[in-house]
Design an enzyme around this catalytic site. Structure first.
Site, mmCIF file in Angstrom:
data_model
loop_
_atom_site.group_PDB
_atom_site.id
_atom_site.type_symbol
_atom_site.label_atom_id
_atom_site.label_comp_id
_atom_site.label_asym_id
_atom_site.label_seq_id
_atom_site.Cartn_x
_atom_site.Cartn_y
_atom_site.Cartn_z
ATOM 1 N N GLU A 1 0.838 -1.201 0.000
ATOM 2 C CA GLU A 1 0.000 0.000 0.000
ATOM 3 C C GLU A 1 0.875 1.255 0.000
ATOM 4 O O GLU A 1 1.851 1.337 0.759
ATOM 5 C CB GLU A 1 -0.877 -0.042 1.262
ATOM 6 C CG GLU A 1 -1.853 1.097 1.422
ATOM 7 C CD GLU A 1 -2.708 0.938 2.673
ATOM 8 O OE1 GLU A 1 -3.669 1.696 2.828
ATOM 9 O OE2 GLU A 1 -2.398 0.044 3.508
ATOM 10 N N LYS B 1 -9.155 2.925 -2.166
ATOM 11 C CA LYS B 1 -9.447 2.165 -0.948
ATOM 12 C C LYS B 1 -10.839 2.529 -0.451
ATOM 13 O O LYS B 1 -11.214 3.709 -0.423
ATOM 14 C CB LYS B 1 -8.386 2.495 0.110
ATOM 15 C CG LYS B 1 -8.470 1.686 1.399
ATOM 16 C CD LYS B 1 -7.261 2.014 2.270
ATOM 17 C CE LYS B 1 -7.249 1.232 3.562
ATOM 18 N NZ LYS B 1 -6.020 1.493 4.353
ATOM 19 N N CYS C 1 -5.714 -3.150 2.066
ATOM 20 C CA CYS C 1 -5.491 -3.260 3.502
ATOM 21 C C CYS C 1 -6.764 -3.431 4.332
ATOM 22 O O CYS C 1 -7.319 -4.512 4.413
ATOM 23 C CB CYS C 1 -4.690 -2.049 3.988
ATOM 24 S SG CYS C 1 -3.932 -2.346 5.629
#
Length: 652
Positions: free
Chosen positions: A47, A116, A169
């Site tokens: 990330e 994200k 994540c």
């Protein structure tokens, strides 16, 4: 899809320097080159790897964001000759908002950008201070590197016939991860770009999450987390690289490594897709309400030498390699078998069982399972009647083992020779007793079954069947002979596993019983129906007639569990049995397997009840439903083509 459905996937963790985008671009480029050299087609990276995850308020600096975009464009150009689809983490500005994104690149083309969705704002993670959530970003695009690039959480990427989805994540840690919808929309592989800090116990929990998600979604889940070079002001990043395939994880990568690391895994997309189609509830989730955009990548790079994956293939797919796991596996299987028999005895108010004991593996396992069932029910073992029925070819070794085992276990032992009854039967039907044909053999098997059934009637018992899964698949049983019983405890246990179960049981008993069980394990597998020219010698060996059971169990597993074609099964068998069987032998027995499997379905269509113990079962009431007159032509034709190809190769 090429390579028999296999594709090589990598998870990489390059070194970073916080906010040094040129250094990070260079390190990422090197890792993409390493992945290509390793024959990988897909690579996931951490990330925000272009900037470093721990930049903090530097994410508010336009200079950092602009140069991160430039670095990604340069990275795409520098890797244009490499046929690797990879996802790199980068902050991206769109319409005045900033997003924590994964940029997906393939052969120099930026295929798409995924923001994200779930932005943490707890502990030391204050991402909402800098980034917006990508929730609701569908059917959109963003200007990146001077081009309009697809942007949103509705993107799936396709290369080499494989579909890839991306989440970032925290997206994995929420109750309903985006990967659930992505796999429901067709993604075979999920890439997770992460920057998860290390805490006591967190690593095991993370691995559990990845294992469960790859199993639940029946997908490949490739995870790469930030490592060496990230700031340690308040947090430490261990550089986790993990790949899960349908619940099975790679061995842990080196954590806290002082440098870059990468792991690779050859994954079987065909197997995963077959699993999805077999489990009808996989698509019963309303996931098609969300429409995904599929972005097609270029068809590779001309002149690039793609490495053909050669995966690690188990010779015995039904038998765990690890001794501890094998022991647990055996215990669970025996408990399932015994519990099934216990329930049947309880349901029909029966306290006695009859078993034909030959001194071979299958009848031994059936007897051991029945003993455990009786012990659990609190029934006297004398209610188990083991009957030996010596015939024309019974050897002293098997007979003595049968009698000795029954004595050691404390069950009732009877001996009823079949010679006179079979001779009378031969006379009745006009069979020449010197003609050792199928009638000669099957008459003995049916006589034995008649004895078992009639004696069970006499004492108000049930006949416990002994035949195993491998025999059912090959039809290696006499119709209405050993094919029939009132409850068949071994019917979903393959022969290779029967041997390990009996061997495992040997440790449960005293020396006498244990030594008998170990000798049974070492005895050649034989129906003992044809007399030997040498007295008291086993000449009729099953594996000489139908082929090695280790091969047939391998074929059974990959045909029934994975729905693989003969060509792929042959390819896998060559890898698994390299140095043990040559191609000609493999193809001979593969053809025999398909021929027998189709021709003998009529025996399985009326097989007795029995407990399912694993993922492969041939019960006509459950897992395998096929008409008895189905044609084997397609399968045999493919094996014949393989044999011809093998012949031509040998002549060159």
């Amino acid at each position: 899809m090429t390579n028999y459905g296999y594709i090589r996937v990598c998870a990489g963790v390059p070194q970073v320097r916080v906010a040094d985008v040129d250094y990070n671009r260079s390190q990422t480029e090197s890792m993409v080159k390493d992945a290509a050299a390793a024959g990988a087609s897909i690579l996931v990276l951490p990330e925000l790897g272009i900037t470093g995850y721990t930049c903090g308020d530097l994410f508010e600096q336009p200079l950092l964001i602009e140069n991160a975009e430039r670095a990604v464009v340069e990275l795409a150009a520098a890797t244009s000759s490499l046929p690797v689809l990879f996802a790199v983490g980068c902050p991206v500005d769109k319409a005045g908002r900033r997003y924590n994104c994964a940029v997906v690149i393939y052969c120099g083309q930026i295929l798409g950008i995924i923001p994200k969705t779930h932005i943490p704002n707890y502990g030391e993670f204050y991402e909402r201070r800098w980034f917006e959530s990508g929730e609701g970003c569908f059917s959109d695009s963003v200007m990146f590197g001077g081009l309009a690039v697809p942007f949103g959480t509705d993107l799936i990427f396709a290369i080499e016939g494989v579909k890839v989805g991306v989440e970032i994540c925290e997206d994995l840690w929420v109750p309903n991860p985006p990967s659930v919808a992505l796999t429901g929309g067709g993604a075979d592989i999920i890439l997770n770009l992460s920057a998860s800090d290390e805490l006591i116990g967190k690593h095991d929990y993370l691995r559990s999450l990845i294992s469960q998600q790859s199993a639940r979604c029946r997908c490949v889940y490739a995870y790469a987390s930030a490592g060496w070079g990230e700031s340690s002001t308040d947090l430490v990043f261990a550089g986790n690289a993990i790949i899960g395939e349908d619940g099975v994880l790679t061995e842990p990568s080196e954590r806290f490594a002082a440098g870059s690391l990468m792991i690779c895994r050859d994954v079987d997309i065909e197997k995963l897709r077959n699993d999805r189609s077999r489990f009808s509830t996989y698509y019963d989730r309303g996931l098609q309400k969300m429409c995904f955009r599929t972005i097609e990548g270029y068809e590779g790079v001309a002149g690039w030498n793609i490495v053909m994956p050669e995966p690690e293939v188990d010779q015995l797919p039904f038998v765990p390699r690890d001794d501890m796991k094998l022991s647990e596996h055996c215990e669970e299987i025996i408990n399932i078998q015994a519990r099934g028999l216990m329930q049947r005895l309880h349901a029909i108010h029966c306290e006695k069982a009859v078993i034909g004991i030959s001194g071979g593996l299958d009848s031994t396992l059936a007897l051991l399972v029945t003993v455990r069932a009786f012990d659990r029910l609190g029934l006297d073992r004398k209610g188990i009647v083991g009957i030996t029925m010596p015939g024309m070819a019974t050897t002293s070794r098997t007979h003595n083992n049968a009698v000795g085992l029954m004595e050691a276990l404390g069950v009732t032992s009877l001996e009823i020779p079949i010679g006179k009854a079979v001779a009378q039967h031969f006379s009745d039907i006009g069979q020449d007793p010197r003609n050792f044909d199928v009638t000669y053999e099957n008459s003995q098997a049916r006589e034995r079954t008649q004895i078992l059934m009639d004696y069970a009637n006499k004492i108000n018992a049930i006949v416990v069947g002994t035949g195993d899964l491998s025999e059912l698949a090959l039809g290696w049983c006499t119709y209405n002979g050993d094919h029939m019983s009132m409850y068949s405890v071994n019917s979903s246990v393959p022969k290779t596993l029967v041997k390990h179960l009996v061997k495992w049981f040997a440790s449960e008993f005293d020396d006498k019983a244990s030594s008998i069980l170990l000798d049974i394990v070492d005895t050649p597998i034989s129906p003992e129906l044809v007399p030997s020219e040498e007295k008291d010698t086993i000449s009729q060996k099953t594996e000489d007639l139908v082929g090695p059971y280790e091969l047939h169990d391998f074929f059974i597993y990959h045909m029934l569990r994975n729905s693989f074609s003969p060509r792929k099964i042959f390819w896998l068998a060559r890898i698994a049995f390299k140095g043990r069987y040559d191609d000609k032998v493999l193809l001979k027995w593969l053809r025999n397997f398909y021929r027998r499997f189709f021709n003998q379905q009529f025996k399985r269509s009326c097989m007795p009840d029995g407990p399912k113990v694993g993922s492969v079962c041939l019960s006509p009431r459950g897992d395998w439903r096929m008409p008895s007159d189905a044609s084997s032509a397609l399968w045999l034709a493919e094996v014949d083509r393989l044999m011809e190809e093998n012949r031509q190769t040998a002549e060159k």
